[in-house]
Scaffold this motif. Structure first.
Motif, PDB file in Angstrom:
ATOM      1  N   LEU A 198       0.837  -1.185   0.000  1.00 48.20           N
ATOM      2  CA  LEU A 198       0.000   0.000   0.000  1.00 48.20           C
ATOM      3  C   LEU A 198       0.878   1.243   0.000  1.00 48.20           C
ATOM      4  O   LEU A 198       1.776   1.372   0.843  1.00 48.20           O
ATOM      5  N   THR A 199       0.636   2.153  -0.932  1.00 48.97           N
ATOM      6  CA  THR A 199       1.435   3.381  -1.015  1.00 48.97           C
ATOM      7  C   THR A 199       0.789   4.501  -0.200  1.00 48.97           C
ATOM      8  O   THR A 199      -0.323   4.367   0.320  1.00 48.97           O
ATOM      9  N   ASP A 200       1.495   5.624  -0.138  1.00 49.60           N
ATOM     10  CA  ASP A 200       0.939   6.830   0.462  1.00 49.60           C
ATOM     11  C   ASP A 200      -0.114   7.433  -0.472  1.00 49.60           C
ATOM     12  O   ASP A 200      -0.243   7.042  -1.642  1.00 49.60           O
ATOM     13  N   VAL A 201      -0.823   8.419   0.047  1.00 51.30           N
ATOM     14  CA  VAL A 201      -1.760   9.183  -0.785  1.00 51.30           C
ATOM     15  C   VAL A 201      -0.967  10.072  -1.742  1.00 51.30           C
ATOM     16  O   VAL A 201       0.273  10.124  -1.681  1.00 51.30           O
ATOM     17  N   LEU A 202      -1.641  10.803  -2.607  1.00 51.77           N
ATOM     18  CA  LEU A 202      -0.972  11.507  -3.700  1.00 51.77           C
ATOM     19  C   LEU A 202      -0.304  12.816  -3.284  1.00 51.77           C
ATOM     20  O   LEU A 202       0.628  13.278  -3.948  1.00 51.77           O
ATOM     21  N   GLY A 203      -0.802  13.448  -2.226  1.00 52.51           N
ATOM     22  CA  GLY A 203      -0.246  14.738  -1.834  1.00 52.51           C
ATOM     23  C   GLY A 203       0.399  14.698  -0.473  1.00 52.51           C
ATOM     24  O   GLY A 203       0.365  13.654   0.207  1.00 52.51           O
ATOM     25  N   PRO A 204       0.994  15.840  -0.093  1.00 53.74           N
ATOM     26  CA  PRO A 204       1.081  17.098  -0.833  1.00 53.74           C
ATOM     27  C   PRO A 204       2.101  17.015  -1.975  1.00 53.74           C
ATOM     28  O   PRO A 204       3.058  16.258  -1.891  1.00 53.74           O
ATOM     29  N   HIS A 205       1.869  17.830  -3.015  1.00 49.97           N
ATOM     30  CA  HIS A 205       2.756  17.805  -4.172  1.00 49.97           C
ATOM     31  C   HIS A 205       2.533  19.074  -5.003  1.00 49.97           C
ATOM     32  O   HIS A 205       1.402  19.550  -5.120  1.00 49.97           O
ATOM     33  N   PRO A 206       3.606  19.623  -5.596  1.00 43.77           N
ATOM     34  CA  PRO A 206       3.445  20.813  -6.449  1.00 43.77           C
ATOM     35  C   PRO A 206       2.471  20.614  -7.611  1.00 43.77           C
ATOM     36  O   PRO A 206       1.797  21.570  -8.022  1.00 43.77           O
ATOM     37  N   LEU A 207       2.389  19.389  -8.143  1.00 43.59           N
ATOM     38  CA  LEU A 207       1.458  19.146  -9.244  1.00 43.59           C
ATOM     39  C   LEU A 207       0.002  19.331  -8.802  1.00 43.59           C
ATOM     40  O   LEU A 207      -0.855  19.694  -9.612  1.00 43.59           O
ATOM     41  N   LEU A 208      -0.276  19.089  -7.526  1.00 36.77           N
ATOM     42  CA  LEU A 208      -1.633  19.306  -7.033  1.00 36.77           C
ATOM     43  C   LEU A 208      -1.930  20.795  -6.912  1.00 36.77           C
ATOM     44  O   LEU A 208      -3.072  21.225  -7.134  1.00 36.77           O
ATOM     45  N   ALA A 209      -0.920  21.592  -6.576  1.00 39.89           N
ATOM     46  CA  ALA A 209      -1.107  23.051  -6.568  1.00 39.89           C
ATOM     47  C   ALA A 209      -1.417  23.541  -7.978  1.00 39.89           C
ATOM     48  O   ALA A 209      -2.284  24.403  -8.179  1.00 39.89           O
ATOM     49  N   GLU A 210      -0.728  22.987  -8.958  1.00 42.99           N
ATOM     50  CA  GLU A 210      -1.011  23.326 -10.360  1.00 42.99           C
ATOM     51  C   GLU A 210      -2.443  22.954 -10.727  1.00 42.99           C
ATOM     52  O   GLU A 210      -3.165  23.740 -11.363  1.00 42.99           O
ATOM     53  N   ALA A 211      -2.853  21.757 -10.334  1.00 48.47           N
ATOM     54  CA  ALA A 211      -4.205  21.294 -10.659  1.00 48.47           C
ATOM     55  C   ALA A 211      -5.266  22.178 -10.009  1.00 48.47           C
ATOM     56  O   ALA A 211      -6.280  22.508 -10.634  1.00 48.47           O
ATOM     57  N   LEU A 212      -5.048  22.565  -8.757  1.00 48.19           N
ATOM     58  CA  LEU A 212      -5.988  23.458  -8.075  1.00 48.19           C
ATOM     59  C   LEU A 212      -6.081  24.797  -8.794  1.00 48.19           C
ATOM     60  O   LEU A 212      -7.176  25.356  -8.960  1.00 48.19           O
ATOM     61  N   HIS A 213      -4.934  25.324  -9.220  1.00 45.89           N
ATOM     62  CA  HIS A 213      -4.903  26.588  -9.949  1.00 45.89           C
ATOM     63  C   HIS A 213      -5.721  26.488 -11.237  1.00 45.89           C
ATOM     64  O   HIS A 213      -6.522  27.381 -11.563  1.00 45.89           O
ATOM     65  N   VAL A 214      -5.542  25.385 -11.950  1.00 46.97           N
ATOM     66  CA  VAL A 214      -6.276  25.203 -13.208  1.00 46.97           C
ATOM     67  C   VAL A 214      -7.774  25.128 -12.954  1.00 46.97           C
ATOM     68  O   VAL A 214      -8.575  25.756 -13.662  1.00 46.97           O
ATOM     69  N   ARG A 215      -8.184  24.371 -11.947  1.00 50.60           N
ATOM     70  CA  ARG A 215      -9.615  24.251 -11.646  1.00 50.60           C
ATOM     71  C   ARG A 215     -10.207  25.602 -11.248  1.00 50.60           C
ATOM     72  O   ARG A 215     -11.341  25.939 -11.640  1.00 50.60           O
ATOM     73  N   LEU A 216      -9.478  26.396 -10.498  1.00 47.94           N
ATOM     74  CA  LEU A 216      -9.966  27.734 -10.128  1.00 47.94           C
ATOM     75  C   LEU A 216     -10.081  28.636 -11.358  1.00 47.94           C
ATOM     76  O   LEU A 216     -11.062  29.371 -11.513  1.00 47.94           O
ATOM     77  N   SER A 217      -9.096  28.549 -12.241  1.00 45.74           N
ATOM     78  CA  SER A 217      -9.143  29.393 -13.442  1.00 45.74           C
ATOM     79  C   SER A 217     -10.270  28.953 -14.369  1.00 45.74           C
ATOM     80  O   SER A 217     -10.922  29.793 -15.005  1.00 45.74           O
ATOM     81  N   GLU A 218     -10.534  27.649 -14.436  1.00 49.31           N
ATOM     82  CA  GLU A 218     -11.634  27.154 -15.265  1.00 49.31           C
ATOM     83  C   GLU A 218     -12.980  27.683 -14.763  1.00 49.31           C
ATOM     84  O   GLU A 218     -13.898  27.899 -15.554  1.00 49.31           O
TER      85      GLU A 218
END
Length: 306
Positions: A149-169
């Motif tokens: 079993l691995t860790d969850v996906l975050g925290p990570h800079p790519l998630l900050a990018e994804a959040l930025h994109v969703r807000l801009s959309e």
């Protein structure tokens, strides 16, 4: 004046630069090792066609980054054979590996008994949620399969990018901070909405700092599963001068109950962006967790070597 053999005496000679070996060569794509464990995506929440479509898109992104990847989907909450449970998917993967070994041995091949994990389980979660992770672990135990079993996906800079994109959309942030234009509805304060209690809020705060650096506005995290937490954070941001707030779900989507996000945003009198969903970074982070467990480094397809 130049002679047939070169420039006239006294003129500088420009010699061609030697090319570095391999410069701009595209690498041979890394493929999944033969006999590698399956990647099993553990999907929380109530299964539905929309949830399955999201999970399949995430898996498709991972496969595109690592050709030959054996990737499967297991659901934590399923009473329908159409959505196989996580423990059933793991048990099936283990049975398949055993069957392949026995067939090879019956055919007279010199093969060794399979060793190591039959699967690497990656939770489809942006941040930690101890209750959900306990259930994933229990499903792994119930399957009786050797799985990691691995860790969850975050925290990570790519998630900050994804959040930025969703807000801009959603028209709640500029797509590019460097551009000299404004968005009339751009938020001057962001609430990162997560689930998983205080641990999840702390982890989301790390990605929140990265998002704040991208947007140059305050970003604070709050838990959707703590009643009144989003509204309290909205009051705190307004008290510090942010008047046009937005909720950015630090969530993939399936892990949050229907209507919970909308209700919290309404209570806090905020607009809300969409969850992260199958943003390409999610598939890449899923693969990254899998690859780290196996000690391999996939090369993104189409990336030149510099």
């Amino acid at each position: 004046m130049s002679s047939p053999t070169g420039p006239a005496s006294g003129l500088p000679v420009r010699m061609p630069r030697p090319r570095q070996p391999g410069r701009h060569r595209r690498p041979e794509p890394v493929v999944a090792p033969e006999g590698a464990p399956a990647l099993v995506l553990a999907v929380p929440g109530t299964p539905s066609p929309a949830v399955r479509s999201l999970a399949e898109e995430v898996i498709s992104i991972a496969r595109s980054e690592l050709p030959g990847l054996d990737a499967r989907i297991g659901y934590l909450d399923s009473a329908d054979h159409e959505y196989p449970t996580l423990d059933a998917v793991l048990a099936h993967a283990a049975a398949e590996r055993t069957a392949r070994f026995e067939q090879a041995r019956a055919a007279g091949q010199d093969v060794t008994a399979p060793d190591g994990p039959v699967a690497v389980v990656v939770p489809l979660l942006a941040g930690p949620d101890s209750a959900l992770i306990r259930r994933v672990r229990q499903a792994v135990m119930d399957s009786r399969a050797a799985a990691e079993l691995t860790d969850v996906l975050g925290p990570h800079p790519l998630l900050a990018e994804a959040l930025h994109v969703r807000l801009s959309e959603a028209g709640l942030a500029r797509a590019d901070r460097a551009r000299l234009f404004t968005v009339a509805t751009a938020a001057d304060g962001i609430i990162l909405a997560t689930v998983g209690g205080d641990e999840a809020v702390q982890a989301a705060g790390i990605t929140g700092m990265l998002l704040a650096a991208r947007l140059a506005v305050p970003v604070m995290a709050a838990a959707l599963d703590q009643e009144g937490s989003i509204a309290a954070m909205a009051d705190q941001l307004r008290g510090s001068g942010s008047m046009q707030l937005a909720v950015a779900p630090y969530l993939i989507g399936p892990e949050v109950g229907d209507g919970l996000l909308d209700a919290a945003a309404k209570e806090a009198d905020c607009l809300a962006a969409d969850p992260l969903g199958a943003y390409p970074a999610i598939g890449k982070l899923v693969l990254s967790q899998y690859a780290a467990a196996l000690g391999i480094t996939p090369q993104p397809q189409g990336s030149p070597v510099h």
